[in-house]
Design a protein around this motif. Structure first.
Motif, PDB file in Angstrom:
ATOM      1  N   SER A 170     -16.620   9.443   3.186  1.00 12.28           N
ATOM      2  CA  SER A 170     -16.682   8.033   3.570  1.00 12.28           C
ATOM      3  C   SER A 170     -17.207   7.249   2.379  1.00 12.28           C
ATOM      4  O   SER A 170     -18.175   7.677   1.726  1.00 12.28           O
ATOM      5  N   SER A 506     -15.483   3.723  -6.208  1.00 13.98           N
ATOM      6  CA  SER A 506     -14.254   2.959  -5.936  1.00 13.98           C
ATOM      7  C   SER A 506     -13.047   3.609  -6.606  1.00 13.98           C
ATOM      8  O   SER A 506     -11.965   3.687  -6.010  1.00 13.98           O
ATOM      9  N   TRP A 509     -12.199   6.703  -4.690  1.00 12.59           N
ATOM     10  CA  TRP A 509     -11.558   6.365  -3.414  1.00 12.59           C
ATOM     11  C   TRP A 509     -10.099   5.972  -3.615  1.00 12.59           C
ATOM     12  O   TRP A 509      -9.245   6.244  -2.771  1.00 12.59           O
ATOM     13  N   TYR A 512      -8.358   9.217  -3.946  1.00 10.96           N
ATOM     14  CA  TYR A 512      -8.423   9.937  -2.671  1.00 10.96           C
ATOM     15  C   TYR A 512      -7.417   9.376  -1.664  1.00 10.96           C
ATOM     16  O   TYR A 512      -6.764  10.139  -0.930  1.00 10.96           O
ATOM     17  N   LYS A 513      -7.286   8.072  -1.640  1.00  7.23           N
ATOM     18  CA  LYS A 513      -6.359   7.448  -0.700  1.00  7.23           C
ATOM     19  C   LYS A 513      -4.921   7.446  -1.219  1.00  7.23           C
ATOM     20  O   LYS A 513      -3.965   7.437  -0.434  1.00  7.23           O
ATOM     21  N   SER A 514      -4.752   7.466  -2.521  1.00  7.89           N
ATOM     22  CA  SER A 514      -3.409   7.401  -3.101  1.00  7.89           C
ATOM     23  C   SER A 514      -2.717   8.764  -3.123  1.00  7.89           C
ATOM     24  O   SER A 514      -1.486   8.838  -3.132  1.00  7.89           O
ATOM     25  N   PRO A 516      -2.700  12.135  -0.999  1.00  3.34           N
ATOM     26  CA  PRO A 516      -3.139  12.898   0.175  1.00  3.34           C
ATOM     27  C   PRO A 516      -3.388  14.380  -0.102  1.00  3.34           C
ATOM     28  O   PRO A 516      -4.158  15.025   0.614  1.00  3.34           O
TER      29      PRO A 516
END
Length: 676
Positions: A170, A506, A509, A512-514, A516
């Motif tokens: 998170s 940032s 993240w 991490y989000k780009s 999978p």
């Protein structure tokens, strides 16, 4: 520090200073001595006023630091999640900081708006802040202990993890954890800056090379000796950069390129004994005292050519024969344990040299001018530790407040050891101390109470302190050589750390989000160290009983051997003054580092020593004057290549060739397979 090595270090520095003075007095032509001039290196800057510490930390410096920090955090994060190997970025930060502000001031000057000139102290502040920010991207553990907590990595480790032994990522707790632990290390080593920089005269090769580069950018016109030193620096800077560029074309795969050249044969290569053509460590070897490099080589021979082969013969007796090379249940357990115990007791001090050059007088005056009070450092460490002791258990319920407190009690000792070792050899072993913390705290908590996550969290606490402390001392060395105020350096470290705490999570993240598949073996971003760190944590919860046989006995034996060798060195230094035998006793700290890493970089550094020795035999005065500039140029050029190499990696552009070496028998099998 071993008294013997301290003595050698002082003698080497004294010789270097005297050599510079000799050459300065005689105006060097083609590295030979001629007429007189009577100026030391800092004499070139004697007409320049050193700005106050507040004027060194300018708004434009902070702005430049913020912009460069974003770029450097992307570079470090990419390397974290792909190879896990991060090059030194000190030189690149100093160079890019110079060009960033130089362009800015040039534009203002053209329009008559420039009010404050760009100084080398301001340049140093930028470099310090950028390195501090990018350092957070490494010590934050985004490619190691943080990802090791993920359920995805736990599934790959097949450890049957319970909810207590995984942690879902998170952005909120990533920010909270980073801000809670990242600033403590800044206060852990500050009180020792005079001891490390002035009393011990530790070289901190990357910091020294960065300082040479920054000084060369700002050298006033008309300084003859300085001009010749700058010429040498940029000549070897260019050679080193082009050599690194050339080597890149042959690195198109694992184990490819000149860095995997089996110089002494394939068997020696397997024992990590080879020359890897690193301009960086040849340069480092030219800067470090002879005995430091010899100690590294002795440690490499003792471990990789004698001890590890003997222990490998005990495979199946002392430890299981079917373990992976990275398992702490096997020979890796001996390497980590012995290196740590071997290093711990190497911390003796030495007396100061009576010969002080103009350079050192000037640098010492500025370095001691803006003191950071001892009480402030102590209070800062205690206050921030209390905040961390309260905050970390809120993020990781598996670890208790008193366990974090124990970590902060022992952390300053380890921070000193790491900063000292880094000062001697340029190697930071922060990740090794982090792995030891995983083992200790994971075992303390136990598996069913979440020892895996607790161990990884303790790793983060320890790595943050130890890594930040060595980076800070490295930058203090740069500041010492550029006359930057210690207060300005400390402020820039705080600014850089804050920037890193904001930017690094940032950037992570974003990846991490780009992507999978991030963290999965075989993906574009496998984060190879995440699985390894989790494996260490799994082993850690089982305690010392999981280590191979006789590992702890050997570790304790080397612990007392280190004490004995330092005691002998200290006694010789105090009571014998005719032969100076203490100067020839190897450094235990330096001997310990190759135990875990291998002997290849020790060979590089010894070649650097050999070059310096032959140069001194031919022309000692010229060598003492120009060797630091040549060495710094080699380090700077090789380090700077890391930036375009990282950019190529970001763009997924790989080397077109792979140069790899095979035995004749293996080559015949490959030919038969291809022809069949």
């Amino acid at each position: 520090m071993a008294a013997g090595i301290a003595g050698i270090d002082e003698e080497w520095n004294s010789q270097q200073e005297n050599g510079v003075m000799q050459v300065a007095k005689k105006d060097v032509e083609n590295d030979n001595v001629s007429s007189s001039s009577n100026q030391a290196s800092e004499k070139a800057f004697e007409n320049e006023i050193v700005p106050s510490w507040k004027d060194q930390v300018t708004f434009r410096a902070i702005l430049a630091s913020a912009v460069l920090s974003v770029a450097f955090c992307f570079i470090v994060m990419k390397l974290n999640l792909t190879t896990g190997i991060i090059p030194s970025l000190n030189v690149a930060a100093g160079l890019l900081g110079f060009f960033f502000i130089r362009v800015y001031t040039w534009v203002l000057e053209r329009f008559g708006l420039l009010k404050q000139p760009f100084t080398r102290q301001e340049n140093t502040v930028i470099q310090t802040a950028v390195v501090a920010a990018s350092g957070i991207a490494f010590s934050g553990g985004y490619g190691s202990y943080i990802l090791g907590m993920m359920p995805k990595v736990a599934a790959q480790a097949q450890d049957g993890a319970t909810t207590n032994n995984v942690k879902h990522l998170s952005l909120g707790w990533l920010y909270g954890f980073l801000f809670a632990v990242s600033f403590v290390g800044l206060f852990s080593i500050v009180p020792l800056r005079k001891i490390m920089i002035i009393d011990y005269k530790l070289t901190y090769p990357s910091g020294t090379a960065t300082a040479f580069l920054i000084n060369s950018f700002h050298t006033p016109k008309g300084a003859k000796l300085a001009k010749k030193q700058v010429s040498k620096l940029f000549k070897w800077f260019s050679i080193s950069f082009l050599w690194s560029f050339f080597q890149w074309f042959f690195t198109g795969g694992d184990g490819c390129g000149f860095s995997s050249f089996p110089t002494f044969g394939l068997q020696a290569f397997q024992k990590r004994f080879y020359f890897d053509f690193s301009a960086t460590y040849i340069g480092v070897g030219m800067i470090c005292p002879y005995m430091v490099n010899i100690s590294l080589l002795i440690g490499a021979i003792l471990s990789w050519l004698i001890m590890w082969p003997l222990i490998e013969k005990k495979k199946g007796i002392w430890y299981a024969s079917d373990l992976s090379a990275s398992s702490l249940r096997g020979i890796q357990g001996y390497k980590v344990s012995l290196m740590n115990q071997y290093k711990k007791q190497d911390s003796q001090s030495s007396s100061n040299t009576d010969v002080i050059s103009y350079d050192d007088q000037r640098r010492k005056e500025i370095f001691l001018k803006d003191q950071i009070p001892m009480w402030m450092a102590g209070l800062g460490y205690v206050a921030l530790s209390v905040i961390s002791i309260i905050a970390v258990p809120q993020v990781f319920h598996q670890i208790k407040w008193y366990q974090i407190m124990v970590a902060y009690i022992i952390a300053p000792i380890l921070a000193f050891c790491n900063s000292y070792g880094c000062g001697l050899t340029d190697w930071s072993l922060a990740s090794t101390y982090g792995k030891i913390a995983i083992f200790i705290f994971g075992s303390w908590v136990s598996h069913h109470k979440g020892g895996i996550v607790a161990g990884l969290a303790a790793c983060g606490v320890m790595m943050s302190i130890v890594s930040t402390a060595s980076d800070l001392m490295q930058d203090f060395k740069t500041g010492y050589l550029t006359l930057a105020s210690p207060r300005a350096m400390f402020c820039s470290q705080v600014v850089g750390t804050a920037l890193g705490c904001l930017i690094a999570p940032s950037v992570f993240w974003f990846y991490y989000k780009s992507y999978p598949t991030l963290g999965e073996v075989g993906s574009s971003y496998p984060a190879p160290y995440a699985l390894m760190y989790r494996g260490i944590a799994i082993l850690g919860v089982e305690g010392t009983s999981s280590l191979p046989k006789h590992c702890m006995e050997m570790a304790v034996g080397f612990f007392f051997f280190a004490i004995a060798l330092n005691l002998i060195t200290l006694l010789l230094e105090r009571f014998e003054n005719k032969w100076g035998l203490h100067r020839f006793i190897p450094s235990v700290m330096c001997m310990a580092i190759p135990f875990y890493i291998g002997g290849y970089f020790a060979i590089d550094m010894c070649i650097g020593s050999l070059i310096l020795f032959l140069w001194e035999r031919k022309n000692k005065a010229g060598a003492n004057a120009f060797a630091p500039a040549v060495a710094s140029g080699m380090i700077c050029g090789d380090s700077l290549w890391g930036i375009p190499a990282a950019i190529l990696s970001l763009a997924n552009r790989n080397s077109p060739l792979c140069m790899k070496f095979l035995s004749a028998a293996t080559n015949a099998k490959v030919d038969a397979f291809l022809n069949g």
